[in-house]
Design an enzyme around this catalytic site. Sequence first.
Site, PDB file in Angstrom:
ATOM      1  N   ASP A  72      -1.670  73.836  41.351  1.00 55.01           N
ATOM      2  CA  ASP A  72      -2.597  74.961  41.529  1.00 55.01           C
ATOM      3  C   ASP A  72      -2.222  75.741  42.784  1.00 55.01           C
ATOM      4  O   ASP A  72      -1.584  75.206  43.687  1.00 55.01           O
ATOM      5  CB  ASP A  72      -4.036  74.451  41.691  1.00 55.01           C
ATOM      6  CG  ASP A  72      -4.522  73.729  40.441  1.00 55.01           C
ATOM      7  OD1 ASP A  72      -3.963  73.975  39.358  1.00 55.01           O
ATOM      8  OD2 ASP A  72      -5.461  72.922  40.570  1.00 55.01           O
TER       9      ASP A  72
HETATM   10  N1  URA Z   1      -4.450  68.319  39.499  1.00 53.53           N
HETATM   11  C1  URA Z   1      -5.126  69.407  39.915  1.00 53.53           C
HETATM   12  O1  URA Z   1      -6.337  69.494  39.759  1.00 53.53           O
HETATM   13  N2  URA Z   1      -4.429  70.401  40.501  1.00 53.53           N
HETATM   14  C2  URA Z   1      -3.110  70.339  40.732  1.00 53.53           C
HETATM   15  O2  URA Z   1      -2.534  71.269  41.307  1.00 53.53           O
HETATM   16  C3  URA Z   1      -2.411  69.203  40.300  1.00 53.53           C
HETATM   17  C4  URA Z   1      -3.109  68.203  39.683  1.00 53.53           C
END
Ligand code: URA
Length: 245
Positions: A106
């Site tokens: 993310d």
């Molecule tokens: N899980 C998440 O919620 N975000 C990420 O970036 C990676 C794994």
Amino acid sequence: MKKMRLDRFLSNAGIGSRKEVKALIKGQRVLVDNSIINDPGYIIEPTKAEVMVDNQPVTYKKFHYLMLNKPAGVISATRDNLHQTVVDLLPSQYKHLDLFPVGRLDRDTEGLLIMTNDGQLAHRILSPKNKVPKIYYAVIEGKVTFEDVDVFQKGIKLNENFTTLPAQLTILKSCHRSEVHVTVFEGKFHQVKRMFEAVGKKVVYLKRICMGNLYLDEKLAPGQIRELAKHELDLLNMAAHTSDQ
Ligand code: URA
């Protein structure tokens, strides 16, 4: 192996863009088998020719494998109209190599991201059937409990069609703000955040520290990038190995 132009060889080896390596060749800084070569179109056998740039040997590389400590605020994509992407962080000698991130973090997640132009390895790492483990360090709003550890261990239903594999939750600190390590075996959208939501808790900081036994080099500051060492690439290959290959 197929013969190729000297400028292409140097560019694929990560020495620079086609334009940059042409300038090196014209500047008489490139030797092939101990002779200066002025012609960018000079044909060589990549695995046989002894190529030197500024007296440093250059070995042929078809694929490149980089480790990035992804900073928050950057998108795990090759292109974005609004935000900076992980490709924008590449040093100039890698920009022309069509590298892409293996999977996504993310925008607000930090940590280990592999960048490569090896589509097959990327596919194997991401294939759900290979169950490549990913370990995250997370800071959680609220007190993480041993009941949460049990719930994660049983697998968490994220929607009608998907329940995670058993995930390992290790409590590092349990307080009004907790710290944990969590190991998951899939890579669903917002997976770790949704798993904590399912137990009524919010992730306030997330960093990937390991993928398939390859750990993030803690010496890499956020935004820094380096090539993987041979043994690190072996770790990834082993983790992404399937019996049907
Ligand atoms: N899980 C998440 O919620 N975000 C990420 O970036 C990676 C794994």
